[in-house]
Design a protein around this motif. Structure first.
Motif, short mmCIF file in Angstrom:
data_model
loop_
_atom_site.label_atom_id
_atom_site.label_comp_id
_atom_site.label_asym_id
_atom_site.label_seq_id
_atom_site.Cartn_x
_atom_site.Cartn_y
_atom_site.Cartn_z
N PRO A 270 0.82 -1.23 0.00
CA PRO A 270 0.00 0.00 0.00
C PRO A 270 0.84 1.27 0.00
N VAL A 271 0.17 2.39 -0.11
CA VAL A 271 0.82 3.70 -0.19
C VAL A 271 1.66 3.95 1.07
N MET A 272 2.83 4.51 0.86
CA MET A 272 3.75 4.83 1.96
C MET A 272 3.07 5.76 2.97
N MET A 273 3.12 5.37 4.23
CA MET A 273 2.43 6.13 5.27
C MET A 273 2.91 7.57 5.37
N GLN A 274 4.20 7.78 5.11
CA GLN A 274 4.75 9.13 5.23
C GLN A 274 4.18 10.09 4.20
N ALA A 275 3.54 9.57 3.15
CA ALA A 275 2.92 10.47 2.16
C ALA A 275 1.82 11.29 2.81
N ALA A 276 1.01 10.63 3.64
CA ALA A 276 -0.06 11.35 4.34
C ALA A 276 0.52 12.33 5.36
N ILE A 277 1.56 11.88 6.09
CA ILE A 277 2.18 12.74 7.09
C ILE A 277 2.81 13.97 6.43
N LEU A 278 3.49 13.77 5.30
CA LEU A 278 4.17 14.87 4.63
C LEU A 278 3.16 15.88 4.09
N SER A 279 2.05 15.39 3.54
CA SER A 279 1.03 16.30 3.02
C SER A 279 0.44 17.15 4.14
N ALA A 280 0.29 16.56 5.33
CA ALA A 280 -0.21 17.34 6.46
C ALA A 280 0.84 18.31 6.97
N HIS A 281 2.10 17.86 6.98
CA HIS A 281 3.19 18.70 7.48
C HIS A 281 3.35 19.97 6.64
N TYR A 282 3.17 19.83 5.32
CA TYR A 282 3.34 20.98 4.43
C TYR A 282 2.00 21.64 4.06
N HIS A 283 0.93 21.20 4.73
CA HIS A 283 -0.40 21.81 4.57
C HIS A 283 -0.85 21.79 3.11
N THR A 284 -0.68 20.62 2.47
CA THR A 284 -1.25 20.44 1.14
C THR A 284 -2.57 19.67 1.31
N ASP A 285 -2.86 18.68 0.48
CA ASP A 285 -4.14 17.98 0.57
C ASP A 285 -4.02 16.76 1.49
N ALA A 286 -4.04 17.02 2.82
CA ALA A 286 -3.87 15.94 3.79
C ALA A 286 -5.01 14.93 3.72
N ARG A 287 -6.19 15.39 3.36
CA ARG A 287 -7.35 14.47 3.25
C ARG A 287 -7.07 13.41 2.19
N PHE A 288 -6.58 13.84 1.04
CA PHE A 288 -6.29 12.90 -0.05
C PHE A 288 -5.23 11.90 0.38
N GLY A 289 -4.18 12.37 1.07
CA GLY A 289 -3.13 11.48 1.52
C GLY A 289 -3.63 10.45 2.51
N ALA A 290 -4.45 10.87 3.47
CA ALA A 290 -4.98 9.94 4.46
C ALA A 290 -5.86 8.88 3.81
N LEU A 291 -6.68 9.28 2.86
CA LEU A 291 -7.54 8.32 2.16
C LEU A 291 -6.72 7.33 1.33
N ALA A 292 -5.68 7.82 0.67
CA ALA A 292 -4.85 6.94 -0.16
C ALA A 292 -4.17 5.88 0.70
N VAL A 293 -3.63 6.28 1.85
CA VAL A 293 -2.97 5.33 2.75
C VAL A 293 -3.97 4.33 3.31
N THR A 294 -5.10 4.83 3.79
CA THR A 294 -6.08 3.97 4.46
C THR A 294 -6.68 2.95 3.50
N LEU A 295 -7.17 3.41 2.35
CA LEU A 295 -7.86 2.50 1.43
C LEU A 295 -6.89 1.51 0.79
N SER A 296 -5.67 1.95 0.49
CA SER A 296 -4.71 1.01 -0.11
C SER A 296 -4.28 -0.04 0.92
#
Length: 315
Positions: A270-296
């Motif tokens: 599945p999608v690398m967990m840090q992708a969601a963390i990084l998107s939140a850290h840099y205030h981009t689309d954290a929602r999309f990152g969390a969904l990608a990690v969770t569903l994958s």
């Protein structure tokens, strides 16, 4: 029985994510916590985790071989990233998560899912190959992948300045990784208290990241767990496209059977967990990152056994 044992690591991740979801539902976390957790993972937990992993997984003499062995997974990840960029432009993926879209497709969760799954499927002999893939993925994600995610920021459509680019590439996680490599090459053994501190801090990485993802899923709401077009493309690209690229490389560059099987499993995670963390850290689309990690991660419960069956036939 082997499959159930292998998937126990996936189920463990889901349980930790549920902890974050339940605590968020009980009102434990405020706005400051949602900002703090990604910073803790990125700047405090991940650097010592990467340093400690390198220093305790590879001997000094093994590092040159590691660099050579990492070329195949690195090439596979790079090609997958390039294809993801092309797919993103074809689908006209919005700028707010274009880089995250590409990084999510190209970078699998090689440690927190990959290592326990490979150990369960193939035994201790698989660990060096799993770590080789992990090192290749780490270098790519914290350089090209991070640049892509940072570029999702509003107002970042143009090229970043050289100073900003260097600061983003040489992030705390990559510096931790490079420090581990340097200390190993120099044969430096850190004092035991320092090693213990690095191990304990690194141990925070998985639970904190998954608790944050659980919080993010709560904020989205269960009704928000729907397969949008871009998210569907990420899931197909990560769980189908990534393994196909690796399979093509293995046909062109034959490797020992066990190495090929481990690389295939690593590429199908599945999608690398840090992708969601990084998107939140840099205030981009954290929602999309969390969904990608969770569903994958949820889908990998089905796809990993399927790929194991195919590997027995193809490799």
């Amino acid at each position: 029985m082997v499959f159930l044992h292998a998937l126990s690591g996936v189920f463990g991740l889901i349980i930790m994510g549920l902890v974050g979801y339940v605590l968020a539902a009980r009102g434990w976390f405020g706005a400051e916590t949602r900002i703090l957790l990604p910073r803790l993972v990125t700047c405090v937990a991940l650097p010592p985790f990467l340093m400690y992993t390198i220093m305790h997984s590879f001997a000094r003499e093994a590092l040159p071989g590691l660099a050579r062995g990492a070329l195949l997974p690195l090439a596979s990840i790079a090609v997958t990233f390039g294809l993801a960029c092309g797919l993103g432009r074809l689908l006209r993926v919005p700028h707010k998560h274009f880089g995250l879209f590409c990084a999510s497709i190209s970078n699998p969760n090689t440690v927190f899912v990959g290592i326990p799954v490979n150990l369960a499927l193939f035994g201790e002999a698989a660990l060096p190959y799993a770590l080789v893939y992990y090192c290749a993925g780490t270098v790519f994600f914290w350089t090209i992948g991070q640049y892509a995610v940072v570029h999702d920021q509003e107002g970042a459509k143009g090229p970043l300045s050289a100073r900003t680019l260097l600061l983003q590439i040489f992030s705390p996680p990559l510096l931790g990784f490079l420090l581990g490599v340097a200390l190993t090459l120099c044969g430096v053994a850190l004092p035991t208290p320092v090693q213990d501190a690095a191990r304990y801090l690194g141990g925070l990485t998985t639970p904190l990241a998954l608790i944050f993802i659980g919080i993010s899923i709560y904020d989205i709401g269960l009704k928000g767990l729907r397969l949008e077009r871009d998210l569907t493309a990420v899931l197909l690209g990560r769980l189908v496209g990534g393994p196909l690229v690796m399979l093509a490389f293995l046909q062109i560059f034959p490797v020992p059977p066990l190495m090929g099987k481990v690389f295939m499993i690593q590429s199908a995670l599945p999608v690398m967990m840090q992708a969601a963390i990084l998107s939140a850290h840099y205030h981009t689309d954290a929602r999309f990152g969390a969904l990608a990690v969770t569903l994958s991660t949820l889908l990998s419960v089905v796809t990993i056994p399927l790929y194991m069956t195919l590997l027995e036939i193809l490799l």
